[in-house]
Design a protein around this motif. Structure first.
Motif, PDB file in Angstrom:
ATOM      1  N   UNK A 190       1.150  -1.330  -0.108  1.00 30.93           N
ATOM      2  CA  UNK A 190      -0.226  -0.298  -0.241  1.00 30.93           C
ATOM      3  C   UNK A 190       0.887   1.027   0.210  1.00 30.93           C
ATOM      4  N   UNK A 191       2.508   1.488   0.646  1.00 30.73           N
ATOM      5  CA  UNK A 191       2.796   2.594   0.846  1.00 30.73           C
ATOM      6  C   UNK A 191       3.726   2.336  -0.997  1.00 30.73           C
ATOM      7  N   UNK A 192       3.859   1.625  -1.073  1.00 30.08           N
ATOM      8  CA  UNK A 192       4.466   1.711  -3.074  1.00 30.08           C
ATOM      9  C   UNK A 192       3.123   2.013  -3.593  1.00 30.08           C
ATOM     10  N   UNK A 193       2.147   2.116  -3.669  1.00 25.99           N
ATOM     11  CA  UNK A 193       1.399   2.066  -4.557  1.00 25.99           C
ATOM     12  C   UNK A 193       0.388   3.404  -3.801  1.00 25.99           C
ATOM     13  N   UNK A 194       1.187   4.510  -3.173  1.00 30.24           N
ATOM     14  CA  UNK A 194      -0.249   5.195  -2.558  1.00 30.24           C
ATOM     15  C   UNK A 194       1.199   6.536  -3.489  1.00 30.24           C
ATOM     16  N   UNK A 198       0.087   9.418  -6.744  1.00 32.70           N
ATOM     17  CA  UNK A 198      -0.464  10.979  -5.900  1.00 32.70           C
ATOM     18  C   UNK A 198      -0.077  11.528  -4.885  1.00 32.70           C
ATOM     19  N   UNK A 199       0.306   9.956  -3.984  1.00 31.57           N
ATOM     20  CA  UNK A 199       0.801  10.009  -2.733  1.00 31.57           C
ATOM     21  C   UNK A 199       1.854  10.614  -2.168  1.00 31.57           C
ATOM     22  N   UNK A 200       2.188  10.913  -0.309  1.00 36.53           N
ATOM     23  CA  UNK A 200       3.612  11.270  -0.721  1.00 36.53           C
ATOM     24  C   UNK A 200       4.916   9.938  -0.723  1.00 36.53           C
TER      25      UNK A 200
END
Length: 406
Positions: A190-194, A198-200
């Motif tokens: 989930x961190x990689x995907x975010x 568009x995530x940080x």
């Protein structure tokens, strides 16, 4: 006495599971079976007042025939798997009714995007539900929930240690100042995907740091894994490797090794750094080399009661899914070996020895949740079903010449 009774039940229930499965795996037949069982579960969940979409199927004990459901709360780490099953079933069936149910159950987890992180399980909770929902529907609101939850998960990262704190609640009672469990490797996805949607961008760095420190500190020289790594919060150094759900600190807990295989396959996919591809093979090979003939592991590879120890079909499902992806990153020799192993696992799980059939609305029998706590022994467990249908869909895509990930 309780252990003796459970042991007898395991022996009686698994006497047919020791042989290598025969016959060819019919993926569509297995997915049709999952679709039938999914409809059975939805029927079972319906009451006179309708379905309570905050109550998620969790388990069915060996002597039971109906789901035990748990409220979708921040403490219920399995709450995302049933919505994920529905999304996968919709992907296969294209049934609009299943789509509507998937949306409703998924919506019950939206509160997690606005709640401070309770522990590391936010990836399981949100990426299995909202992640699959967004992949299939591209609903903008789903994307925002994932991004917000990834930010929440990142608050558990300790830059001194280099990993995320898995269980804040165990810091005091067990004197585990900073603990990281192998299950946490799955939440990196989930961190990689975010970070890429568009995530940080910093979320990518957190995931890589966590994977690197875990690779360095949470494995023995033979590439078997510790369930828990305990770190010093002042120096960031490893204090000790222990178990929480395995047989002993020195043993290979099957599902923990499964999380490692799946997790490092994802890390390679997201980084394309070959050190992770090499490591994924090392943690895979020690697992494969010690499997029983039917390719479904005993709950812990070092339980002295083997062959009378319970199996863990959930570990088999996790590994089968991971190997189908891992096989696509390797030359035909090693890649074919892993794909063939995954098919053998799925063939076993799709046999009468492991499928619930008409006896229960779950997909699979014979999973082990938490043996040391005498919890969910020889049971149907929702995450086994989730990874089973995921693996079947991955194999179907491969057979059709499509991307394994959909």
């Amino acid at each position: 006495m309780k252990k003796i009774v459970v042991g007898m039940a395991v022996m009686l229930g698994l006497c047919a599971c020791t042989q290598r499965p025969s016959g060819m795996l019919d993926v569509n037949k297995a997915l049709d079976y999952c679709a039938e069982q999914t409809l059975r579960t939805l029927t079972e969940l319906k009451t006179d007042s309708g379905i309570d979409y905050t109550m998620m199927p969790r388990n069915i004990m060996a002597d039971e025939n109906h789901w035990n459901c748990r409220k979708a709360t921040k403490e219920e780490w399995c709450a995302g798997f049933w919505p994920g099953v529905l999304w996968y079933d919709y992907e296969y069936t294209q049934d609009k009714h299943i789509l509507e149910e998937a949306e409703k159950f998924t919506h019950s987890l939206e509160f997690l995007a606005k709640t401070p992180a309770y522990d590391h399980d936010l990836g399981f909770l949100i990426f299995c539900s909202y992640g699959n929902g967004y992949r299939l529907t591209q609903t903008p609101a789903y994307k925002q929930v994932i991004l917000d939850t990834a930010d929440s998960l990142a608050t558990l990262f300790n830059p001194i240690v280099g990993t995320m704190l898995s269980w804040p609640r165990e810091v005091g009672p067990r004197n585990w100042p900073h603990n990281t469990i192998m299950d946490n490797m799955i939440n990196l996805e989930m961190l990689f995907w975010a970070s890429k949607n568009g995530g940080n961008p910093y979320l990518y760095d957190i995931a890589v740091s966590h994977a690197d420190k875990t690779m360095k500190c949470q494995f023995r020289p033979d590439y078997t894994s510790y369930h828990v790594a305990v770190y010093d919060t002042i120096t960031g150094n490893l204090i000790k490797g222990v178990t929480h759900q395995g047989y002993a600190d020195s043993t290979m807990w099957a599902r923990g090794q499964a999380w490692a295989i799946y997790g490092y396959t994802v890390v390679y996919r997201e980084t394309k750094d070959t050190k992770y591809l090499d490591f994924a093979q090392k943690v895979t090979d020690v697992y494969l080399n010690r499997l029983p003939e039917d390719k479904v592991p005993y709950w812990d590879f070092d339980d002295p009661s083997i062959p009378n120890a319970p199996r863990d079909a959930s570990a088999a499902a996790v590994v089968a899914s991971a190997l189908l992806e891992l096989s696509t990153y390797l030359p035909n020799g090693k890649g074919k070996q892993y794909k063939d192993a995954a098919i053998e696992m799925l063939t076993s799980m799709s046999s009468n020895a492991y499928q619930s059939g008409k006896s229960k609305p779950s997909f699979l029998l014979h999973s082990t949740g938490h043996w040391p706590n005498h919890s969910e022994i020889d049971a149907s467990i929702i995450y086994a079903d989730y990874y089973y249908i995921e693996a079947l869909l991955r194999l179907k895509r491969l057979q059709e010449g499509k991307n394994v990930l959909g």
